[in-house]
Motif scaffolding. Structure first.
Motif, PDB file in Angstrom:
ATOM      1  N   CYS A  11       0.847  -1.196   0.000  1.00 49.76           N
ATOM      2  CA  CYS A  11       0.000   0.000   0.000  1.00 49.76           C
ATOM      3  C   CYS A  11       0.885   1.250   0.000  1.00 49.76           C
ATOM      4  CB  CYS A  11      -0.909   0.009   1.230  1.00 49.76           C
ATOM      5  SG  CYS A  11      -1.763   1.585   1.463  1.00 49.76           S
ATOM      6  N   GLN A  13       0.211   4.122   0.946  1.00 47.39           N
ATOM      7  CA  GLN A  13      -0.074   4.975   2.110  1.00 47.39           C
ATOM      8  C   GLN A  13       0.493   4.392   3.408  1.00 47.39           C
ATOM      9  OE1 GLN A  13      -1.409   7.981   2.089  1.00 47.39           O
ATOM     10  NE2 GLN A  13      -1.422   8.186   4.322  1.00 47.39           N
ATOM     11  N   CYS A  14       0.129   3.103   3.705  1.00 47.43           N
ATOM     12  CA  CYS A  14       0.500   2.534   5.010  1.00 47.43           C
ATOM     13  C   CYS A  14       1.478   1.354   4.883  1.00 47.43           C
ATOM     14  CB  CYS A  14      -0.751   2.090   5.765  1.00 47.43           C
ATOM     15  SG  CYS A  14      -1.492   0.573   5.123  1.00 47.43           S
ATOM     16  N   CYS A  48      -6.973  -0.278   0.025  1.00 47.60           N
ATOM     17  CA  CYS A  48      -6.236  -1.016   1.048  1.00 47.60           C
ATOM     18  C   CYS A  48      -7.180  -1.371   2.202  1.00 47.60           C
ATOM     19  CB  CYS A  48      -5.091  -0.150   1.549  1.00 47.60           C
ATOM     20  SG  CYS A  48      -4.243  -0.811   2.981  1.00 47.60           S
ATOM     21  N   CYS A  51      -5.938   0.646   5.611  1.00 47.47           N
ATOM     22  CA  CYS A  51      -6.105   2.097   5.798  1.00 47.47           C
ATOM     23  C   CYS A  51      -7.125   2.695   4.843  1.00 47.47           C
ATOM     24  CB  CYS A  51      -4.760   2.804   5.633  1.00 47.47           C
ATOM     25  SG  CYS A  51      -4.210   2.956   3.923  1.00 47.47           S
TER      26      CYS A  51
HETATM   27 ZN   LIG Z   1      -2.959   1.065   3.356  1.00 48.65          ZN
END
Ligand SMILES: [Zn+2]
Length: 234
Positions: A11, A13-14, A48, A51
């Protein structure tokens, strides 16, 4: 058949691991829903689970629509610089799948297919839209060249492109957008009168030299005119 295979991603982002089914080939005759997904900008989108960040896998597949006469090698946006090499690969793959090197039954299908190579989602979506509107994609590229010459300031830069995105219901004109290829962020829209298409269509001699340069291979895109020497027309 439309073929999918699992790919493991992280992911953005996370950094949680994400597994998604990536498409290797799309058969729009059997899976018209996948064509609709491409036109609706949601194909290969996912979010995801950890998140809920949403992101999109870049295209890397072959697209067949025998009914509409389209075969497209859809490549990721970041392969644009390799367009000459990928044109050769696309032609070879088409040749063994539906062209001169294919079995007779496949050649019969292949005879009705226009072969194209695209980079990024907006470009493959545009090819489907152009076909849906029953336009000549070479003329659409010529309209873009005309736009570049006609407007005072253009946000043209590496990674920024101009794409036909639809038609204007009120005027019947064509709506183009400047957008960032990789992120699909739209920067600005402009509407061009339908007469521009007709004017170019009615003047094939005046545009022949440009047509020759756009049709040197399956990458039919005005971007090729701005990237190095390219391939000789002929
Ligand atoms: Zn994520």
């Amino acid at each position: 058949m439309s073929l999918f295979h699992p790919v493991n991603l992280v992911c953005p982002q996370c950094e949680a691991p994400v597994t998604m089914m990536a498409v290797g080939s799309v058969n729009a005759d059997r899976r018209p829903d996948l064509r609709e997904d491409i036109l609706s900008d949601r194909f290969q989108d996912m979010s995801c689970e950890a998140c809920s960040e949403s992101f999109r896998l870049q295209p890397q597949f072959n697209y067949l629509d025998a009914g509409r006469g389209q075969w497209i090698a859809a490549m990721p946006a970041n392969r644009l610089r390799d367009h000459l090499e990928l044109e050769d690969e696309a032609r070879e793959l088409f040749s063994t799948s539906y062209g001169d090197a294919a079995p007779a039954a496949a050649r019969d299908v292949g005879g009705g297919l226009a072969v194209r190579l695209t980079f990024g989602w907006p470009a493959v979506r545009e090819k489907l839209l152009v076909r849906q509107l029953e336009l000549d994609d070479v003329i659409v590229e010529m309209m873009k060249l005309h736009i570049l010459r006609s407007v005072e300031s253009v946000p043209l830069a590496e990674g920024i492109e101009l794409r036909l995105t639809g038609t204007d219901d009120d005027t019947g004109g064509y709506v183009f957008a400047w957008l960032e290829t990789a992120s699909e962020q739209y920067i600005e829209y402009l509407t061009v009168p339908a007469e521009l298409y007709e004017a170019i269509h009615a003047n094939p001699d005046g545009w022949q030299a440009i047509r020759d340069r756009l049709e040197t291979g399956p990458f039919v895109d005005m971007q090729k005119l701005y990237m190095g020497e390219g391939r000789a027309a002929g």
